[in-house]
Motif scaffolding. Structure first.
Motif, short mmCIF file in Angstrom:
data_model
loop_
_atom_site.label_atom_id
_atom_site.label_comp_id
_atom_site.label_asym_id
_atom_site.label_seq_id
_atom_site.Cartn_x
_atom_site.Cartn_y
_atom_site.Cartn_z
N PRO A 206 50.86 36.61 37.38
CA PRO A 206 50.63 37.80 36.54
C PRO A 206 49.86 37.49 35.26
O PRO A 206 48.98 38.28 34.85
CB PRO A 206 52.06 38.28 36.22
N ALA A 207 50.15 36.34 34.63
CA ALA A 207 49.45 36.00 33.39
C ALA A 207 47.97 35.76 33.64
O ALA A 207 47.10 36.27 32.91
CB ALA A 207 50.10 34.77 32.75
N VAL A 208 47.65 35.00 34.66
CA VAL A 208 46.25 34.70 34.97
C VAL A 208 45.52 35.95 35.40
O VAL A 208 44.39 36.22 34.97
CB VAL A 208 46.18 33.60 36.06
N MET A 209 46.13 36.74 36.27
CA MET A 209 45.44 37.93 36.76
C MET A 209 45.24 38.97 35.68
O MET A 209 44.30 39.75 35.73
CB MET A 209 46.17 38.51 37.96
N ALA A 210 46.10 39.00 34.67
CA ALA A 210 45.86 39.89 33.54
C ALA A 210 44.56 39.51 32.85
O ALA A 210 43.76 40.39 32.46
CB ALA A 210 47.03 39.83 32.55
N ALA A 211 44.31 38.20 32.71
CA ALA A 211 43.06 37.74 32.12
C ALA A 211 41.87 38.06 33.01
O ALA A 211 40.80 38.47 32.53
CB ALA A 211 43.15 36.23 31.85
N VAL A 212 42.04 37.89 34.32
CA VAL A 212 40.95 38.17 35.26
C VAL A 212 40.62 39.67 35.26
O VAL A 212 39.45 40.06 35.24
CB VAL A 212 41.34 37.70 36.68
N ARG A 213 41.66 40.51 35.26
CA ARG A 213 41.43 41.96 35.26
C ARG A 213 40.77 42.41 33.95
O ARG A 213 39.88 43.28 33.95
CB ARG A 213 42.73 42.71 35.48
N ALA A 214 41.18 41.82 32.83
CA ALA A 214 40.58 42.18 31.55
C ALA A 214 39.09 41.84 31.54
O ALA A 214 38.25 42.62 31.06
CB ALA A 214 41.30 41.47 30.41
N HIS A 215 38.75 40.67 32.08
CA HIS A 215 37.34 40.28 32.16
C HIS A 215 36.59 41.24 33.08
O HIS A 215 35.45 41.63 32.77
CB HIS A 215 37.24 38.84 32.67
N GLN A 216 37.20 41.61 34.19
CA GLN A 216 36.55 42.52 35.12
C GLN A 216 36.35 43.90 34.49
O GLN A 216 35.31 44.54 34.70
CB GLN A 216 37.39 42.63 36.40
N ASP A 217 37.31 44.35 33.72
CA ASP A 217 37.17 45.64 33.04
C ASP A 217 36.02 45.61 32.04
O ASP A 217 35.30 46.62 31.87
CB ASP A 217 38.47 45.99 32.31
N ARG A 218 35.83 44.48 31.38
CA ARG A 218 34.77 44.36 30.38
C ARG A 218 33.40 44.22 31.00
O ARG A 218 32.41 44.77 30.49
CB ARG A 218 35.02 43.16 29.46
N THR A 219 33.32 43.47 32.09
CA THR A 219 32.01 43.07 32.62
C THR A 219 31.70 43.60 34.01
O THR A 219 30.54 43.55 34.45
CB THR A 219 31.93 41.53 32.68
N GLY A 220 32.71 44.03 34.74
CA GLY A 220 32.51 44.43 36.13
C GLY A 220 32.54 43.27 37.10
O GLY A 220 32.41 43.45 38.31
N LYS A 221 32.72 42.06 36.58
CA LYS A 221 32.69 40.85 37.39
C LYS A 221 34.10 40.44 37.79
O LYS A 221 34.96 40.22 36.92
CB LYS A 221 32.02 39.72 36.60
N HIS A 222 34.34 40.30 39.10
CA HIS A 222 35.63 39.77 39.57
C HIS A 222 35.48 38.27 39.81
O HIS A 222 34.66 37.84 40.62
CB HIS A 222 36.06 40.44 40.87
N VAL A 223 36.24 37.49 39.07
CA VAL A 223 36.26 36.05 39.27
C VAL A 223 37.36 35.73 40.28
O VAL A 223 38.52 36.13 40.11
CB VAL A 223 36.52 35.31 37.94
N MET A 224 36.99 35.04 41.34
CA MET A 224 37.96 34.68 42.38
C MET A 224 38.78 33.49 41.91
O MET A 224 38.22 32.45 41.56
CB MET A 224 37.24 34.35 43.69
N VAL A 225 40.09 33.64 41.91
CA VAL A 225 40.99 32.56 41.54
C VAL A 225 41.78 32.15 42.77
O VAL A 225 42.43 32.98 43.41
CB VAL A 225 41.96 32.99 40.42
N ALA A 226 41.69 30.87 43.12
CA ALA A 226 42.44 30.33 44.27
C ALA A 226 43.76 29.76 43.75
O ALA A 226 43.81 28.64 43.25
CB ALA A 226 41.63 29.24 44.98
N PHE A 227 44.81 30.58 43.85
CA PHE A 227 46.13 30.13 43.44
C PHE A 227 46.70 29.19 44.50
O PHE A 227 46.73 29.52 45.69
CB PHE A 227 47.07 31.32 43.27
N ASN A 228 47.17 28.03 44.05
CA ASN A 228 47.76 27.07 44.99
C ASN A 228 49.17 27.52 45.33
O ASN A 228 50.10 27.36 44.54
CB ASN A 228 47.77 25.67 44.36
N ILE A 229 49.33 28.07 46.54
CA ILE A 229 50.64 28.56 46.96
C ILE A 229 51.29 27.63 47.98
O ILE A 229 52.22 28.03 48.68
CB ILE A 229 50.56 29.99 47.50
N THR A 230 50.81 26.40 48.07
CA THR A 230 51.37 25.42 49.00
C THR A 230 52.90 25.37 48.87
O THR A 230 53.43 25.14 47.77
CB THR A 230 50.78 24.03 48.74
#
Length: 423
Positions: A206-230
């Protein structure tokens, strides 16, 4: 490539002091219906239907000493020369079905322990279109990853969260926000950071995706984050659901330690991109007469449905030769069967920076790849944004056929990277 209908064709590099033709028959029998001697019920009709068949034997060089010790041959006093050969065997699909762990057990399995050989390496696995269709496919693959990240052309520039471990969820999110602002397309966890006590996924996602969504809201760019769920399988499914709920687009798993069944289950459970990390592959591949080559390795994992495959990096920090890295990338681009559109995105990583871009471009001559740089971005003397810019400038230069030194005259970030990392 001659392969009978409804068979899987595997090729091996074998070393033996015995007749390679006889050893090939032992291999075919051991991995299908036979053992060291014919048993009750093993009729000619059964053998005709179920026995693997030797397709070809190519004699190679000989050695004066064995690559690996073999207690059975030593007890028998068997001496060399030690003949090396390439053996191709076709396995009936009917023996296996759409069962990936059993496919792996068939083409590899006990072959590594045969008493007749002092070297055994599975090199390639080839399947026919009908059999390939019975297994998972990438959810996104190359085209889908480009679509989600908005990168229509050019190499996707990625980075790895560093330090590998130790950051809290909040600190990780702060770094991700800076990396998004720096202009990366892709960010991944390190393979040793999955669900640590100091930054559990329940807090980190949730913390990381809040940052990703905020960036996307500002720029329109979705940055793909590969969360290690091993993790164990049920936990990975829960983690993938969390990533999806938070608007994420990718999860990562350490393939060798999760296993085929877990990766298949994860693929069937989530539509997210599945970033396949091959850590541990060196234990399976580094000895030239033991283990598994990347073509066979990636075939099995692509049948499990991964979208991205690590290939290490050209001129990188790991042990693999550039030729192996390059061949691995081309394996990722090659359809598993004729007429199938199932290529996966090769992820170049390990010691990559702007200066390794020309060798990468020369090797593959395409930019359908994920170019991941940790230190080459985060350690750039002018900051992460300059590190990203230096890599993009390097890709622009090589695509235009311009040497980096010349391009750097009008690209200060690239010039600083060459001066700083080049030394």
């Amino acid at each position: 490539m001659a392969m009978a209908a409804e068979h899987v064709l595997a090729s091996y590099l074998v070393e033996t002091p015995l007749d390679p033709a006889a050893v090939a028959e032992v291999m075919a029998g051991e991995q299908s219906c036979g053992t060291f001697t014919r048993v009750e019920g093993e009729t000619d009709a059964l053998r005709e239907r179920a026995r693997a068949t030797v397709e070809s034997i190519e004699l190679l060089d000989t050695a004066d000493s064995p690559a690996l010790r073999n207690a059975l041959l030593e007890r028998k006093g068997t001496r060399g020369p030690w003949q090396r050969a390439r053996i191709r065997i076709a396995y009936p699909v009917a023996n296996i079905g759409a069962n990936l762990p059993t496919l792996a057990a068939t083409v590899a399995g006990n072959l590594y322990d045969l008493g007749e050989v002092s070297g055994m390496r599975l090199e390639t696995v080839h399947v026919l279109p009908g059999y390939r269709a019975r297994f998972e496919r990438p959810a996104l693959g190359i085209a889908g990853t480009r679509r989600v990240t908005g990168v229509a052309e050019g190499a996707l520039v990625g980075t790895i969260i560093k330090p590998n471990v130790g950051f809290s969820a909040e600190q990780t999110a702060e770094l991700v926000a800076r990396l998004c602002a720096a202009g990366v397309d892709f960010i991944k966890d390190d393979e040793v950071c999955a669900d640590p006590d100091h930054a559990p996924l329940a807090q980190r996602v949730p913390a990381v995706m809040a940052a990703v969504r905020a960036h996307q809201d500002r720029t329109g760019k979705h940055v793909m984050v590969a969360f290690n769920i091993t993790d164990e399988t049920d936990a990975m499914r829960r983690h993938a659901d969390l990533v999806a709920r938070e608007g994420g687009s990718c999860v990562m798993a350490s393939l060798n330690w999760c296993g085929y069944s877990a990766i298949q289950t994860l693929r069937r459970h989530t539509p997210l991109a599945l970033h396949g990390h091959r850590n541990g592959f060196g234990a399976l591949s580094r000895h030239p007469l033991l283990g598994i080559g990347f073509q066979a390795y990636q075939t099995l994992w692509r049948l499990a449905g991964v979208d991205h495959m690590h290939v290490h990096g050209v001129q990188g920090k790991f042990a693999q030769a550039d030729a192996e890295v390059i061949a691995s990338a081309h394996d990722c681009y090659t359809p598993l069967a004729d007429g199938t559109d199932d290529a996966v995105l090769p992820a170049f990583s390990s010691g990559q920076w702007a200066g390794t871009v020309p060798a990468t471009w020369d090797a593959v001559r395409r930019d359908d790849l994920l170019f991941m740089s940790g230190g080459g971005i985060l350690a750039h003397p002018d900051g992460a944004a300059a590190g990203v810019a230096s890599i993009r400038q390097a890709w622009q230069a090589v695509r235009a056929g311009t040497p980096l030194e010349r391009a750097s005259r009008e690209a200060p970030e690239l010039a600083r990277a060459l001066a700083f990392f080049g030394k």
